[in-house]
Design an enzyme around this catalytic site. Structure first.
Site, PDB file in Angstrom:
ATOM      1  N   GLY A  30      14.170  35.731  20.550  1.00  0.00           N
ATOM      2  CA  GLY A  30      12.865  35.972  19.962  1.00  0.00           C
ATOM      3  C   GLY A  30      11.956  36.785  20.853  1.00  0.00           C
ATOM      4  O   GLY A  30      12.405  37.456  21.778  1.00  0.00           O
ATOM      5  N   ALA A  31      10.637  36.722  20.566  1.00  0.00           N
ATOM      6  CA  ALA A  31       9.655  37.582  21.233  1.00  0.00           C
ATOM      7  C   ALA A  31      10.164  39.021  21.175  1.00  0.00           C
ATOM      8  O   ALA A  31      10.288  39.712  22.190  1.00  0.00           O
ATOM      9  CB  ALA A  31       9.406  37.131  22.664  1.00  0.00           C
ATOM     10  N   GLN A  34      10.933  46.613  20.790  1.00  0.00           N
ATOM     11  CA  GLN A  34      11.693  47.760  20.276  1.00  0.00           C
ATOM     12  C   GLN A  34      13.139  47.775  20.781  1.00  0.00           C
ATOM     13  O   GLN A  34      14.022  48.333  20.124  1.00  0.00           O
ATOM     14  CB  GLN A  34      10.990  49.070  20.648  1.00  0.00           C
ATOM     15  CG  GLN A  34       9.709  49.317  19.869  1.00  0.00           C
ATOM     16  CD  GLN A  34       9.931  49.329  18.369  1.00  0.00           C
ATOM     17  OE1 GLN A  34      10.892  49.911  17.867  1.00  0.00           O
ATOM     18  NE2 GLN A  34       9.054  48.661  17.634  1.00  0.00           N
ATOM     19  N   HIS A  36      15.096  45.091  21.057  1.00  0.00           N
ATOM     20  CA  HIS A  36      15.820  44.273  20.065  1.00  0.00           C
ATOM     21  C   HIS A  36      15.982  45.033  18.752  1.00  0.00           C
ATOM     22  O   HIS A  36      17.051  45.017  18.137  1.00  0.00           O
ATOM     23  CB  HIS A  36      15.041  42.984  19.773  1.00  0.00           C
ATOM     24  CG  HIS A  36      14.935  42.040  20.919  1.00  0.00           C
ATOM     25  ND1 HIS A  36      13.739  41.763  21.543  1.00  0.00           N
ATOM     26  CD2 HIS A  36      15.865  41.293  21.556  1.00  0.00           C
ATOM     27  CE1 HIS A  36      13.937  40.884  22.495  1.00  0.00           C
ATOM     28  NE2 HIS A  36      15.218  40.589  22.539  1.00  0.00           N
ATOM     29  N   SER A 184      11.445  44.140  27.689  1.00  0.00           N
ATOM     30  CA  SER A 184      11.882  42.754  27.837  1.00  0.00           C
ATOM     31  C   SER A 184      10.843  41.849  27.204  1.00  0.00           C
ATOM     32  O   SER A 184       9.643  42.148  27.230  1.00  0.00           O
ATOM     33  CB  SER A 184      12.038  42.406  29.326  1.00  0.00           C
ATOM     34  OG  SER A 184      12.193  41.003  29.501  1.00  0.00           O
TER      35      SER A 184
END
Length: 279
Positions: A30-31, A34, A36, A184
């Protein structure tokens, strides 16, 4: 796109897919950022169906304070995923993933004895536990991982080989902020001032690559550590130049291997990692 939180609901949705069509999988904590989303885009490009998991895995944190600090932003993550074309977001709780304690102990040999493995005991065992469980739940044909977590990618590939899992691991390029800082989820925990200074990490790696022919491996390793540590916001935990397969420290530029510079740096209490191919 549908959100499911239980294995039962996940399997019901997966069973509705055409069995002749492939399923891509992007495991995340999660969190989302771009970086991901670039993995999801690649998965959507290559597969008719894509599952994204969002699960902060407790077994890979050897520091409970780090686990508590890790950002959790499910509502925002869902908004970011809506336009991507992914089919399912799987956001289980810990009891769903670990109905019973996972007591498996993986042996990754030298792969887990260096860098992250040396500084975070038990971390990669936790990674292998959760990724193998998620693979068993989703049963993907392909799974997508970012090259920022270079050592983790090597561990996952090794785990897939050990367990003989029928999934293809697809590495994807590091996505960087405009400053060069590797994207990150932990960047969200940095103050504006810390974030600006953290860009020194990538700037130093790119400078180091230019200096390869002028310094020995040992000299360049020391130079990188000193250069980053000059910044009062930063404190290097490790910097290693390793081969890209066994991740063992390189002694000479003449060794026949692809060489990767890998670094972990504390910016305040936030731990950041990055790497760069040095060939």
């Amino acid at each position: 796109m549908i959100l499911v939180k239980t294995l039962e609901d996940l399997r019901r949705e997966l069973d509705s897919f055409d069995k002749a069509e492939t399923v891509g999988f992007v495991p995340t904590m999660g969190a989302l950022h771009q970086g991901h989303l670039s993995l999801v885009a690649k998965a959507v490009e290559e597969n008719p169906h894509v599952v994204v998991s969002i699960f902060v895995n407790p077994t890979q944190f050897n520091d409970l304070k780090d686990l508590e600090r890790y950002p959790r932003t499910l509502a925002r993550d869902m908004e970011l995923l809506k336009p991507t074309g992914c089919s399912i977001v799987f956001a289980p709780n810990a009891k769903e993933v670990y109905p019973e304690p996972d007591l498996r102990k993986f042996n990754f040999g030298k792969l887990e004895e260096v860098m992250e493995g040396a500084h975070r005991p038990g971390h990669f065992n936790g990674v292998a536990q959760v990724v193998s469980r998620l693979f068993d739940m989703v049963k993907p044909d392909k799974s997508y991982f970012g090259l920022k977590d270079f050592q983790q990618l090597a561990i996952v590939k090794n785990m897939v080989k050990q367990l003989q899992l029928p999934v293809e691991i697809v590495p994807c390029a590091i996505i960087r902020e405009e400053s060069g800082l590797a994207m990150s989820s932990r960047n969200e925990l940095l103050t504006k001032e810390q974030r600006e200074n953290a860009s020194v990490i990538s700037t130093t790696l790119f400078k180091a690559k230019e200096l390869m022919g002028q310094k020995s491996v040992e000299e360049l390793t020391g130079w990188v550590v000193d250069e980053i540590n000059k910044n009062p916001f930063l404190d290097v935990e490790y910097f290693e130049i390793v081969d890209d397969e066994q991740l063992q420290p390189v002694k000479s530029w003449n060794e026949e291997s692809t060489k990767v510079g890998c670094v972990a740096v504390f910016c305040g209490k936030i731990r950041l990692i990055d790497n760069l191919v040095f060939n």
